[in-house]
Motif scaffolding. Sequence first.
Motif, PDB file in Angstrom:
ATOM      1  N   VAL A   4      18.812  91.914 -57.683  1.00 50.10           N
ATOM      2  CA  VAL A   4      18.617  90.944 -56.898  1.00 50.10           C
ATOM      3  C   VAL A   4      18.270  90.063 -58.186  1.00 50.10           C
ATOM      4  CG1 VAL A   4      17.819  88.475 -55.848  1.00 50.10           C
ATOM      5  CG2 VAL A   4      17.655  90.816 -54.947  1.00 50.10           C
ATOM      6  N   LYS A   5      17.823  89.879 -58.582  1.00 53.93           N
ATOM      7  CA  LYS A   5      18.126  89.613 -60.479  1.00 53.93           C
ATOM      8  C   LYS A   5      18.934  89.555 -60.440  1.00 53.93           C
ATOM      9  CE  LYS A   5      16.160  89.799 -65.412  1.00 53.93           C
ATOM     10  NZ  LYS A   5      14.989  90.191 -66.119  1.00 53.93           N
ATOM     11  N   ALA A   6      20.062  90.557 -60.984  1.00 52.34           N
ATOM     12  CA  ALA A   6      21.757  90.470 -61.693  1.00 52.34           C
ATOM     13  C   ALA A   6      22.191  89.974 -60.571  1.00 52.34           C
ATOM     14  CB  ALA A   6      21.435  91.899 -61.326  1.00 52.34           C
ATOM     15  N   ILE A   7      21.980  89.934 -59.420  1.00 50.96           N
ATOM     16  CA  ILE A   7      23.033  89.366 -58.228  1.00 50.96           C
ATOM     17  C   ILE A   7      23.208  87.590 -58.720  1.00 50.96           C
ATOM     18  CG2 ILE A   7      23.855  88.596 -56.309  1.00 50.96           C
ATOM     19  CD1 ILE A   7      22.786  91.441 -55.827  1.00 50.96           C
ATOM     20  N   ARG A   8      21.695  87.206 -58.587  1.00 52.03           N
ATOM     21  CA  ARG A   8      21.597  85.831 -59.225  1.00 52.03           C
ATOM     22  C   ARG A   8      21.903  84.790 -60.058  1.00 52.03           C
ATOM     23  NH1 ARG A   8      16.988  83.314 -55.534  1.00 52.03           N
ATOM     24  NH2 ARG A   8      16.471  81.517 -57.503  1.00 52.03           N
ATOM     25  N   GLN A   9      21.286  86.157 -61.434  1.00 53.71           N
ATOM     26  CA  GLN A   9      21.839  85.958 -62.515  1.00 53.71           C
ATOM     27  C   GLN A   9      23.228  85.998 -62.370  1.00 53.71           C
ATOM     28  OE1 GLN A   9      20.925  88.876 -65.335  1.00 53.71           O
ATOM     29  NE2 GLN A   9      19.020  87.036 -65.862  1.00 53.71           N
ATOM     30  N   GLY A  10      24.330  86.303 -61.948  1.00 52.48           N
ATOM     31  CA  GLY A  10      26.064  86.044 -61.454  1.00 52.48           C
ATOM     32  C   GLY A  10      26.482  84.931 -60.767  1.00 52.48           C
ATOM     33  N   LEU A  11      25.739  84.617 -59.932  1.00 51.92           N
ATOM     34  CA  LEU A  11      25.797  83.605 -59.022  1.00 51.92           C
ATOM     35  C   LEU A  11      25.895  82.432 -60.470  1.00 51.92           C
ATOM     36  CD1 LEU A  11      24.097  84.024 -55.932  1.00 51.92           C
ATOM     37  CD2 LEU A  11      26.849  84.660 -56.373  1.00 51.92           C
ATOM     38  N   SER A  12      24.441  82.089 -61.039  1.00 55.79           N
ATOM     39  CA  SER A  12      24.640  80.919 -62.084  1.00 55.79           C
ATOM     40  C   SER A  12      25.466  80.372 -62.225  1.00 55.79           C
ATOM     41  CB  SER A  12      23.186  81.275 -62.273  1.00 55.79           C
ATOM     42  OG  SER A  12      23.699  82.387 -63.818  1.00 55.79           O
ATOM     43  N   GLN A  13      26.543  81.290 -63.059  1.00 59.84           N
ATOM     44  CA  GLN A  13      27.586  81.635 -63.079  1.00 59.84           C
ATOM     45  C   GLN A  13      28.779  80.523 -62.694  1.00 59.84           C
ATOM     46  OE1 GLN A  13      27.311  81.435 -66.710  1.00 59.84           O
ATOM     47  NE2 GLN A  13      25.138  82.117 -66.192  1.00 59.84           N
ATOM     48  N   THR A  14      29.301  80.310 -61.040  1.00 61.97           N
ATOM     49  CA  THR A  14      30.200  79.987 -60.298  1.00 61.97           C
ATOM     50  C   THR A  14      29.142  79.215 -59.018  1.00 61.97           C
ATOM     51  OG1 THR A  14      28.718  81.866 -58.454  1.00 61.97           O
ATOM     52  CG2 THR A  14      30.226  82.334 -59.832  1.00 61.97           C
ATOM     53  N   ALA A  15      30.964  78.724 -58.117  1.00 54.72           N
ATOM     54  CA  ALA A  15      30.173  77.613 -57.331  1.00 54.72           C
ATOM     55  C   ALA A  15      29.170  78.024 -56.723  1.00 54.72           C
ATOM     56  CB  ALA A  15      31.418  77.193 -57.045  1.00 54.72           C
ATOM     57  N   VAL A  16      28.767  79.076 -56.359  1.00 53.11           N
ATOM     58  CA  VAL A  16      27.609  79.490 -55.306  1.00 53.11           C
ATOM     59  C   VAL A  16      26.180  79.648 -55.995  1.00 53.11           C
ATOM     60  CG1 VAL A  16      27.174  81.649 -54.033  1.00 53.11           C
ATOM     61  CG2 VAL A  16      29.171  81.011 -54.393  1.00 53.11           C
ATOM     62  N   ASN A  17      25.314  78.364 -55.433  1.00 53.05           N
ATOM     63  CA  ASN A  17      23.902  78.327 -55.783  1.00 53.05           C
ATOM     64  C   ASN A  17      22.985  79.607 -54.984  1.00 53.05           C
ATOM     65  OD1 ASN A  17      21.220  77.694 -55.962  1.00 53.05           O
ATOM     66  ND2 ASN A  17      21.949  75.506 -55.252  1.00 53.05           N
ATOM     67  N   PRO A  18      22.518  80.241 -57.114  1.00 55.48           N
ATOM     68  CA  PRO A  18      21.452  81.294 -56.408  1.00 55.48           C
ATOM     69  C   PRO A  18      20.767  81.443 -55.482  1.00 55.48           C
ATOM     70  CG  PRO A  18      21.755  80.928 -58.981  1.00 55.48           C
ATOM     71  CD  PRO A  18      23.177  79.342 -57.865  1.00 55.48           C
ATOM     72  N   ASP A  19      20.167  80.498 -55.358  1.00 55.13           N
ATOM     73  CA  ASP A  19      19.274  80.222 -53.534  1.00 55.13           C
ATOM     74  C   ASP A  19      19.798  80.848 -52.817  1.00 55.13           C
ATOM     75  OD1 ASP A  19      17.815  79.347 -55.306  1.00 55.13           O
ATOM     76  OD2 ASP A  19      17.909  76.870 -54.877  1.00 55.13           O
ATOM     77  N   ALA A  20      20.966  81.089 -52.221  1.00 56.11           N
ATOM     78  CA  ALA A  20      21.781  81.332 -50.606  1.00 56.11           C
ATOM     79  C   ALA A  20      22.071  83.372 -50.893  1.00 56.11           C
ATOM     80  CB  ALA A  20      23.501  81.786 -51.624  1.00 56.11           C
ATOM     81  N   VAL A  21      20.708  83.452 -52.668  1.00 56.05           N
ATOM     82  CA  VAL A  21      20.581  85.028 -52.190  1.00 56.05           C
ATOM     83  C   VAL A  21      19.214  85.010 -52.501  1.00 56.05           C
ATOM     84  CG1 VAL A  21      21.043  87.946 -53.071  1.00 56.05           C
ATOM     85  CG2 VAL A  21      23.141  85.958 -52.430  1.00 56.05           C
ATOM     86  N   GLN A  22      18.618  85.313 -51.671  1.00 52.79           N
ATOM     87  CA  GLN A  22      16.712  85.752 -51.738  1.00 52.79           C
ATOM     88  C   GLN A  22      16.236  86.789 -51.625  1.00 52.79           C
ATOM     89  OE1 GLN A  22      15.250  82.741 -53.228  1.00 52.79           O
ATOM     90  NE2 GLN A  22      16.327  81.051 -52.820  1.00 52.79           N
ATOM     91  N   LEU A  23      14.948  86.843 -52.371  1.00 51.20           N
ATOM     92  CA  LEU A  23      14.381  88.945 -51.458  1.00 51.20           C
ATOM     93  C   LEU A  23      12.963  88.162 -51.163  1.00 51.20           C
ATOM     94  CD1 LEU A  23      14.463  91.631 -51.785  1.00 51.20           C
ATOM     95  CD2 LEU A  23      13.539  91.341 -54.532  1.00 51.20           C
ATOM     96  N   LEU A  24      12.329  88.884 -50.738  1.00 54.28           N
ATOM     97  CA  LEU A  24      11.145  89.546 -49.980  1.00 54.28           C
ATOM     98  C   LEU A  24      10.258  91.037 -50.264  1.00 54.28           C
ATOM     99  CD1 LEU A  24      11.135  87.736 -46.334  1.00 54.28           C
ATOM    100  CD2 LEU A  24      11.188  86.394 -48.841  1.00 54.28           C
TER     101      LEU A  24
END
Length: 434
Positions: free
Chosen positions: A165-185
């Motif tokens: 999830v850390k990698a996924i959110r880092q990838g999203l941070s460079q795009t139009a998709v807000n990383p908050d769209a993917v969360q982990l419990l």
Amino acid sequence: MTVSETRSIPLVDLAAKTRLAAQKLGILSTAEKNQAIEAIAQALEAAAPEIIAANQADCHTAEAEGIPKPLYNRLKFDATKLNSTITGLRDVAKLPDPVGVVQIHRELDQGLTLKRITCPLGVLGVIFEARPEAVIQISALAIKSGNGVVLKGGKEAINSCQALVKAIRQGLSQTAVNPDAVQLLTTREEILELLRLDDYVDLIIPRGSNSFVKFVQDNTRIPVLGHAEGICHVYIDKLADIKKAIAITVDSKTQYPAACNAVETLLVHQEIASQFLLEAVTALQAKNVELRGDAKTLAIVNIKSATEEDWLTEYTDLILSIKIVENLEAAIAHINTYGSGHTDVIVTEDQAAANTFLNQVDAAGVFHNCSTRFADGFRYGFGAEVGISTQQMPPRGPVGLEGLVTYKYQIVGDGHIVASYSGSNAKPFTHRDL
């Protein structure tokens, strides 16, 4: 914001952030969503050493705690599995966008038109055990379908899930998709809290045992799409080709025994039992499969005795129960009594028997002359899946993009009012499909 930083946020606030991110994601273009998926793929490739190391830590802990072998096999996530999952991720980007599809375009009257258009569900809550690759697959499908997602993996995979999830959110941070769209419990306690967030979460997808799915259903007002046990069957009909039957049985059991689409019970027509079993048992035992049989089977081959409990058990291991049945009808009755509605197979050269089986077996997947292991979103061409639904209502079977969208009706008029279409001088509707 990193995964660890998000855990200091109350879960209700985290879900609110996810919902807001999902609302913005839902209106992005296909190109923007595909760019986000490619950015995730590149971020995962860059973080591969960290991801594999995290998984090795999980595997070492799991071994020390005596994790069951089937669960360990699902947990293990090496470079080969990671690369394969990234390939599947990129395949999702190639799929048609499920959002914005016009399903109905109808003129109700001149200047008054109706459309039914697909749209995202909103926020998905997905609870799963050991499989780290599920994080990647579910995230990709959520983004492509315009949905936010809150993930809860099993405790045995906590390091793997956090690294992914850390990698996924880092990838999203460079795009139009807000990383908050993917969360982990990360804690078990958060599951019940998640189930209470019906103001923020639109669909819960639990992947686990029937008892776990029922627990989720009993503890939430959010709609639940259950991914439950896979008690799959292969039935060898009296007119089966023996060579085909053995190959299909061996593949269904041994190609990946920890999967929910692996066969657990083998049913054999009594007229072919001796000929088939003498060869099949040898082939299965050569693959280290432990066999258990009913009384009629034990009269033919020397294996362990099966009990009633075996017909109700998902082994997810190299164990297979065998039962000899009188006819096709008895096989169907056994499957509809003990099966989980996942995937069942008939092996036969008799097309009439195959048609009867395909029509009368109550399961999400009913196959003829092929392995149960084909029950998979990737193999169906869905790119990936969030789970395999065994429920009666759709979506059923592997749930890909189409199962993650709903639709809305849009009507556009020009001052039209219903009073014009009521009473003695009512205007007629044209109801003309455009």
